[in-house]
Design an enzyme around this catalytic site. Structure first.
Site, short mmCIF file in Angstrom:
data_model
loop_
_atom_site.label_atom_id
_atom_site.label_comp_id
_atom_site.label_asym_id
_atom_site.label_seq_id
_atom_site.Cartn_x
_atom_site.Cartn_y
_atom_site.Cartn_z
CG ASP A 126 -2.22 0.76 1.26
OD1 ASP A 126 -2.47 1.02 0.04
OD2 ASP A 126 -2.85 1.16 2.40
CB CYS A 183 -26.04 -8.61 -2.91
SG CYS A 183 -25.62 -7.78 -1.34
CB CYS A 186 -21.93 -2.22 0.12
SG CYS A 186 -22.21 -2.67 -1.68
CB CYS A 240 -20.05 -7.38 2.72
SG CYS A 240 -19.78 -8.39 1.25
S1 SF4 Z 1 -19.76 -5.85 -2.14
FE1 SF4 Z 1 -20.91 -7.28 -0.73
S2 SF4 Z 1 -22.59 -5.91 0.19
FE2 SF4 Z 1 -21.79 -5.19 -1.71
S3 SF4 Z 1 -23.08 -5.82 -3.29
FE3 SF4 Z 1 -21.36 -7.19 -3.20
S4 SF4 Z 1 -21.92 -8.86 -1.69
FE4 SF4 Z 1 -23.56 -7.44 -1.54
#
Ligand code: SF4
Ligand code: SF4
Length: 340
Positions: A126, A183, A186, A240
């Site tokens: 990093d 999903c 987030c 997540c």
């Molecule tokens: S990063 Fe994790 S929380 Fe975001 S869309 Fe993907 S699986 Fe879902």
């Protein structure tokens, strides 16, 4: 070919022996989305992190780091731990000692072993112009989720990454597929709407940027949304679903070592700040930005008992801290009068 595979296996084994949880390999001529990166920079979504504008001839073409290089080794080290029971929140990666030195030392040991196998190496944690996350995807460590974080099937998002550019010819791992599916957790949870679209982050709206990288006054529009976060934000990580198997880190130096109550830290001088945070990522902030952030947090969650300490700062000679302290006092008083 057989010797390449055998050397790659030995190298992976060595990395795991050194305590890394995951290790993968890709070619030094790894395909990176350079246009996407340059557009993101041109749109100024990196805020004041001007170092991201420099050394792009190396950042976007790792071969330029080491002309004879053939491969890149990527490792990941799990840093997950539960949030400690305290007033205010800090990003999990900042709860313990700074990861840079800890990982760098392990990478150096791995480099020494690789040198014995005839390689010339350059390690990175990093710190140099290397796009660790996209390279980690190419090395099979995971995929970049809609949160723009790297997701590993087993360790989720709580992995520190390290890289070694090497002249050794090592077998590339298969690239991991995207498993975000439908999903959007987030994106939905982000308190400051920092995602203009899936897979795209406007860093200038992200609480991690605002509380760590951003110097000067925190814009009023974000202060309430910062809530009780003193340093960084883990909201898009915590929700997540791929973190459901996260296990506490094996590295004890990453574990939280306690903190006095927030209000007490408002009276700290440089010596007290350094004594407590030496060797941790928080030192990046320096004392004024720490106090600035604590004022914002107390403005959001503080009580009348915090006001005397805030008043001392409000009358102090740092105008930036004084303004944040006054903002906090007004917020506490207004909350208190509404609850009567
Ligand atoms: S990063 Fe994790 S929380 Fe975001 S869309 Fe993907 S699986 Fe879902
Ligand atoms: S770290 Fe927090 S503020 Fe930043 S994008 Fe994630 S949820 Fe939003």
């Amino acid at each position: 070919m057989e010797s390449t595979v055998a050397l790659t296996d030995q190298c992976r084994q060595k990395a795991l022996e050194l305590g890394f949880e995951v290790c993968g390999f890709t070619s030094v001529d790894v395909k990176l989305r350079g246009e996407y990166y340059l557009k993101w920079i041109a749109e100024k979504q990196h805020g004041t992190m001007s170092w991201m504008e420099r050394n792009n001839e190396r950042r976007l073409a790792p071969r330029n780091i080491l002309p004879e290089a053939k491969s890149i080794l990527m490792v990941g080290l799990n840093y997950y731990q539960d949030d400690p029971d305290m007033r205010g929140k800090m990003a999990k990666y900042a709860l313990g000692k700074d990861y840079h030195k800890i990982i760098y030392k392990r990478l150096k040991r791995l480099c020494r072993w690789m040198q014995e196998q005839g390689g010339v190496q350059k390690p990175y944690v990093d710190t140099g112009p290397l796009l660790e996350k996209p390279i980690a995807v190419e090395a099979g460590l995971g995929w970049m989720g809609k949160s723009t974080l790297l997701l590993h099937r087993k360790f989720g998002t709580f992995l520190f990454l390290g890289a070694i550019v090497t002249t050794l010819d090592l077998e590339a791992d298969p690239v991991e597929q995207d498993h975000c599916g439908s999903c959007t957790r987030c994106l939905d949870i982000c308190p400051t709407n920092a995602f203009p679209a899936p897979y795209k982050l406007d860093a200038t709206r992200c609480i991690s940027y605002l509380t760590i990288e951003h110097h000067g006054s925190i814009p009023l529009e974000f202060r309430e949304a910062i809530g009780d976060r003193i340093y960084g934000c883990d909201d898009c990580l915590d929700v997540c679903p791929w973190n459901r198997w996260a296990r506490t880190t094996r590295e004890s130096r990453f574990l939280f070592a306690g903190l006095p109550d927030l209000t007490e830290t408002l009276a700290w001088d440089e010596t007290a700040f350094t004594e407590r945070f030496q060797g941790t990522p928080i030192t990046r902030l320096k004392l004024p930005r720490w106090k600035r952030n604590v004022c914002v947090v107390l403005g959001n969650i503080g009580t009348l008992s915090d006001i005397p300490a805030l008043k001392l700062l409000a009358g102090g000679d740092d105008p930036m801290i004084a303004e944040h302290a006054m903002w906090a006092i007004e917020r506490i008083q207004s909350r208190n009068s509404q609850s009567k």
